[in-house]
Design an enzyme around this catalytic site. Structure first.
Site, mmCIF file in Angstrom:
data_model
loop_
_atom_site.group_PDB
_atom_site.id
_atom_site.type_symbol
_atom_site.label_atom_id
_atom_site.label_comp_id
_atom_site.label_asym_id
_atom_site.label_seq_id
_atom_site.Cartn_x
_atom_site.Cartn_y
_atom_site.Cartn_z
ATOM 1 N N CYS B 120 14.972 -31.913 -17.459
ATOM 2 C CA CYS B 120 14.328 -31.786 -18.772
ATOM 3 C C CYS B 120 14.368 -33.087 -19.585
ATOM 4 C CB CYS B 120 14.951 -30.608 -19.523
ATOM 5 S SG CYS B 120 13.897 -29.991 -20.844
ATOM 6 N N ARG B 154 4.912 -24.686 -26.658
ATOM 7 C CA ARG B 154 6.213 -24.714 -26.010
ATOM 8 C C ARG B 154 6.149 -23.858 -24.753
ATOM 9 N NH1 ARG B 154 10.739 -27.410 -28.032
ATOM 10 N NH2 ARG B 154 12.322 -27.117 -26.457
ATOM 11 N N HIS B 217 16.023 -25.804 -16.228
ATOM 12 C CA HIS B 217 17.190 -26.400 -16.853
ATOM 13 C C HIS B 217 18.490 -25.706 -16.501
ATOM 14 C CE1 HIS B 217 15.900 -23.772 -20.431
ATOM 15 N NE2 HIS B 217 16.877 -23.154 -19.841
#
Lengths: 429, 265
Positions: B120, B154, B217
């Site tokens: 990320c 997002r 992540h």
């Protein structure tokens, strides 16, 4: 003036109750036909509106503030149904107002979800706000915790009277610097307790890595000085008061300092003085809100439900409730209300469970939890993603032992439901 | 640039520790695993990746040594494997200058075949640049031929990636930067569920030499032991010439993968 919306809203409320419907529909109806209803009704309260927000502990803290204020003889309106959205507040109001739309209360104390609180305070600027914390849950909703902090900042900026801030949460404490209108009060922790409240930014310093010096902190109105097995010390007005506590878990007791700060500010605003002994007595009697650190009795032995929603909360839960002597179950769901992302389990250390192991794992992400425990060398009894059979097996297998269940929110709801089916559930505290 | 973020200057530290070792098992050798910026780039359970590497090294018979590098630290010598995490945009700002000062070191290690995992935020900063939504450009260290553009959208949710090297890769994404790959890197895989690098080309992550970069992540390695073992095998072979694997029990990982794959986006 008589507003037609109120009788209509109350009617919808009655009908939807008869149908066993949800709590928010009447709120929706009244919002649609009378958008000014909530603002108009709440603006009549002599001590105004207090908003409680933050990522964790809102429900129990709001309950505490209400009970503390009631100990001062105040009549308090609150959104007890747990519907912490604007619509839920409107629905709760409909239940309390008379047919002419009048609310008989001195003050409203409202628990508001961070995101929804922003809409609420735009409509109804609160006289008081209490901002608890910005913990790392709900990242799947807000993306970043800095974003959550911005939402709380907005609540503070709309507050007309007093903003109560958590001195020990850097993202919350920082909000003070952005305010020039309202008075700011803090609640805080004794230095000796700071280490029991790891914040999210401290989560991954290496063992033995240098500890940065804590910066000077502002004076707090109420400081939690000590947490005992069933009592706690709070300092305010230069005096340390020891009180028995029914609440368990250091985070609940820290939130009691928050509730005390807000309740003192509100009751002090009446000009008739605060009954300090009454406050302390009320605090000692507060029981946890539904499902939050509740102690039940199952088969004659305690069963504790510990709600875990984020790494800080889970680690505090493990610290607050030592594992020795208890049978342990962990129930992890990943539904929307739990948070969809499981990564946070890796920010919790489970070494305190290593000696006794974990008897039962359940929930939709039970195997994520099993994998996490495997990497911390914690022994695992059984895994079953279905909560009902897992709970039955856990209770059967742990006969004669007190039990503890760490659970996410929707897992907690399911467990409560199942417990009442298979055994008599008696709520102790 | 201050040596650390204001957040980390608050209160005591709470380090994770490795579980105790089993002293009865003789070690085949030591592998030094360096975590990059754990203080500022660790918002999504990145510790999980370090823990998985350390424990699997043990299960394969090797001794892990966990090191960390934070802003302002001396860069440790004799590192065998590097992991770097996610973090908030504010964390990226804190480490940015320090990371640029380590550009030549990290580039040399990358070219030399050092196994690295960057997730990320550090994936983005290992690329050429991150252009924010408002148009300002945060320079990266250019280890990877990728560029990232900030967006209003997002990308959040469960992800399944199909990878030619590692089979299916399961994880969770949460980012607003969108990354596109240049000709100098290959994608880690293509998304079967979720978005990955960007909302257009269906690619996820990047592969270059022994670097694995990904938007999945925090808990990428626990549920993807094939990826973890690639990093371990590469590190051990670079240091000792050959790798003799152990027999980790991956039955929980298999079941966790099956259940994760069935969860909605």
């Amino acid at each position: 003036m008589l507003y037609f919306s109120v009788p209509l809203g109350k009617l919808v409320r009655r009908v939807s109750r008869l149908r066993g419907g949800g709590s928010a529909l009447p709120g929706l109806v009244v919002e649609k036909i009378d958008p000014g209803f909530m603002q108009r009704t709440l603006s009549t309260l002599p001590l105004g509106v207090a908003v409680v927000s933050g990522t964790n502990g809102k429900t129990t803290t709001t309950k505490m503030v209400v009970e503390l204020l009631e100990s001062q003889g105040l009549k308090v309106f609150t959104n007890r149904t747990g519907s912490n959205f604007t619509r839920g507040v409107a629905a709760a109001l409909l239940g309390e107002v008379d047919w002419r739309g009048r609310l008989e209360a001195d003050v409203a104390v409202l628990e508001l979800d961070e995101a929804h609180a922003v809409h609420f305070v735009n409509k109804v600027p609160p006289r008081y706000s209490l901002l608890l914390n910005v913990l790392r849950d709900q990242l799947d909703r807000f993306g970043e915790i800095d974003k959550t902090a911005e939402l709380l900042q907005h609540i503070a900026s709309k507050t007309t009277g007093t903003v109560v801030l958590n001195r020990e949460d850097p993202r919350v404490a920082r909000i003070a610097a952005t305010l020039d209108g309202p008075e700011v009060l803090y609640f805080g922790l004794d230095d000796s307790l700071l280490s029991t409240f790891p914040n999210d930014d401290d989560m991954r310093a290496a063992p033995g890595s240098p500890v940065p010096a804590a910066p000077a902190r502002p004076a707090a109105d109420v400081v939690l000085r000590r947490v005992g097995a069933d009592d706690a010390d709070f300092e305010y007005d230069g005096v340390t008061v020891t009180t028995a506590m029914k609440l368990r878990g250091v985070y609940n007791i820290f939130n009691a300092a928050a509730a005390l700060t807000l309740a003192r500010a509100i009751s002090g605003a009446r000009g008739t003085g605060t009954d300090q002994a009454g406050l302390v007595s009320a605090l000692s009697k507060v029981a946890p809100a539904f499902g939050r650190g509740e102690s039940l009795v199952v088969d004659g032995l305690p069963l504790e439900l510990v709600l875990v929603k984020n790494p800080s909360g889970f680690r505090l839960g493990l610290k607050s409730f030592p594992a020795a002597g208890y049978a342990t179950m962990i129930a992890i769901n990943d539904n929307y209300a739990d948070g969809r992302d499981m990564s946070w389990l890796w920010d919790v250390e489970f070494d305190t469970l290593r000696d006794g192991g974990v008897d039962q794992l359940t929930g939709s992400r039970a195997y994520d939890m099993a994998l996490r425990l495997q990497y911390d060398d914690v022994a695992i009894g059984a895994v079953d993603t279905e909560i009902a059979p897992a709970l039955a097996a856990f209770i059967r297998g742990a006969q004669g032992k007190p039990k503890r269940i760490f659970c996410t929110y929707t897992a907690m709801l399911a467990i409560r439901r199942e417990l009442s089916k298979i055994t008599t559930v008696e709520v102790v505290s | 640039m201050t040596p650390q973020s204001p957040e980390s200057a608050h209160g005591p530290s709470f380090g994770h520790e490795l579980p105790p070792e089993n002293p009865a098992v003789p070690s085949k050798g030591t592998i030094r695993v360096l975590q990059l910026y754990p203080r500022d780039m660790n918002i999504y359970g990145d510790w999980g990746n370090a823990l998985v590497l350390a424990q699997r090294l043990r299960w394969h018979g090797y001794t892990p040594e966990l090191l960390e590098y934070n802003v302002g630290d001396p860069f440790p010598a004799d590192v065998d494997l590097i992991v770097g995490g996610g973090g908030q945009d504010s964390g990226q700002l804190v480490i940015q200058d320090d990371l640029l000062s380590r550009e030549s070191t990290l580039k040399a290690l990358a070219e030399d075949g050092m196994p690295m995992l960057v997730i990320c935020g550090l994936y983005q900063l290992f690329g050429k640049f991150f252009k924010t939504r408002l148009g300002s450009v945060i320079p990266g260290i250019g280890v990877l031929d990728v560029e990232t553009h900030g967006t209003d959208e997002r990308l959040i949710g469960n992800v399944t990636v199909s990878s030619p090297e590692f089979g299916s890769i399961l994880g969770y994404e949460n980012h607003s930067g969108q990354t596109t790959l240049g000709p100098g890197v290959a994608p880690l895989g293509t998304t079967a569920k979720g978005t990955g690098n960007n909302s257009t080309d269906g690619q996820e992550g990047a592969r270059y030499r022994n670097i694995v970069a990904s938007y999945l992540h925090g808990s990428l390695l626990p549920k993807n032991p094939a990826l973890a073992d690639f990093l371990i095998r590469t590190a051990v072979e670079r240091k000792y010439g050959s790798f003799t694997p152990g027999t980790p029990d991956d039955s929980y990982a298999v079941l966790a993968r099956e259940h994760a794959a069935r969860r909605p986006r």
